[in-house]
Design a protein around this motif. Sequence first.
Motif: not given
Length: 549
Positions: A213-216, A394-395, A406-407, A439-441
């Motif tokens: 899932y990608g949120f922008c 995360l976004e 952010n991943i 952990t955020v990358y």
Amino acid sequence: TFVSGVDKLLYVKMCHMGLENSNSSCTEHFPDPKYPSLSVIADKLRGRMKPRADKNVVQYQEVIPEASCLDPQDSDTCNALAITYVDYSEKSILNIIKTVIVMGIIVYGTLNFQRDAQSLVLTPINRMVNVVHTLSENPLANTSALQDLTRLDSKENSETENYETILLEKTILKIGSLLQIGFGAAGASIIGKNMKAGALNPMVPGKMITSIYGFCDIRKFTDTTECLQEEVMVYVNKLGYIVHGCTNDYYGMANKNVGDAFLLSWKICDDLLPGFNAFEETPDDNIRLRACETVTCLVKGTGTVERKITPTEMADSALAAFLKCLVDLENANTNGSLTEYLSYPRVVKRFGPDFRIKMGFGMHVGWAIEGAIGSHYKIDATYMSPHVEMSDRLEAGSKIFGVPINISHWLHALLSPAARKFLRPLDKILVEGCPTPMTVYTFDVSNFPRDFMKTKLQPNGAQVAVDFANDPQFQSLQADLHPAFLGNARRGVEKYLAGEWGEAKRIFEMCLMQKKKDGPTLRLLGIMSQHKFVAPENWPGYFLMLEGY
């Protein structure tokens, strides 16, 4: 009275007292001037009564004297004799010609009617049925081939473009395309089941899937809306075109548009993906490799043929898609579709002359329920799960860290080792609703090359795979970074999590010399400075983030 049908009367002999009576006075008559005597009749007809090779064609009937008798038993009373000739050939040929002409007219008319019926009625109806059947079997199927065929037929005869069947066929194709655009991947089952069923039922039960899932989110959207006003719709759609286009190029699907935000998905499989189901799981390379051995994804992208890829390649493709979004967005600001908005008087007045349109991105992997939300009045096809919500969080966290992407560490574990080499950890945090620290990358982008990651096709038409190990385009994104920056940033976070804040401070100060105003570094220095760069005695090895996530 002696001749009927098509018989020709050639000779008549009438005897008052009977044919056999020598004392009878007789009268002879030749009705046809072409046959004025018995000898002429004999010469012209009897000589032609030889058998023909074709037994089925009778040209002449034999000339036979026919007597007319008052009493057949008494020959003396017969007083007339007639010679007739039946011309079968002339009448037969004419009748055959008539029959052939009539049959030709009927066949020609039938073929023309059949051709018109086939091209104007039957073929369009068959194509309509095929569209409905195709969408019922595969709701996301590409109907452009059928659209091209319809255009080809209409070009052959422009007069047919306004025929009802052609218009109806084009309407069905448009409705099918609108259904795909409106419902997207999450609504595929709704389209398929309702195409098969008799009654409309949009309230189809959901199903479990595993997806990336990608949120922008568009930065400073509220202020920008006030500045652009009516133009804001075009503004958002231009950004949507960039995001959706990059996502589609790399096997993803646009799902939901919420004003200033977009939800994208890269479906991996139905049901669960082992090792990537729950927040409590800690996937490693062994789990990733097992998942790649047992699960494959069928994708097409911009290719002409489908191919199978692993979950890791899907994760790499999703990351490449968001990197392409980031690069294309920056180039659109510099010399592209977004340049005009930077010079709007109200925009310049509100944000200043150096304003840039930016977006934030959050990426995560996990299960979700795919289906429809709403009622019979209005439904939205989407995904529901804490993992979808995590991509949104995360976004939102990207604003806290001051980086665009952010991943989560779960998606980080699914990426290929070559892709992970470009990433750096930002922090390990515990957020509300997540039972384990995360952990955020991020992927640092310092250079924005034009024509970045344009898709390529193999000779067989399949799309070329994303290759972080050998494609120099990914290295070009970090060409302006200090060679030691990523390594130092990783070591600084490692020391920070280990509680060695003094050493972490030294390394982070070095990072700021290599990359000024680095958001994640400044944030961690700020956290440590509150404790005078000495880790608390009860430091758990992660940061408890109660706000912003």
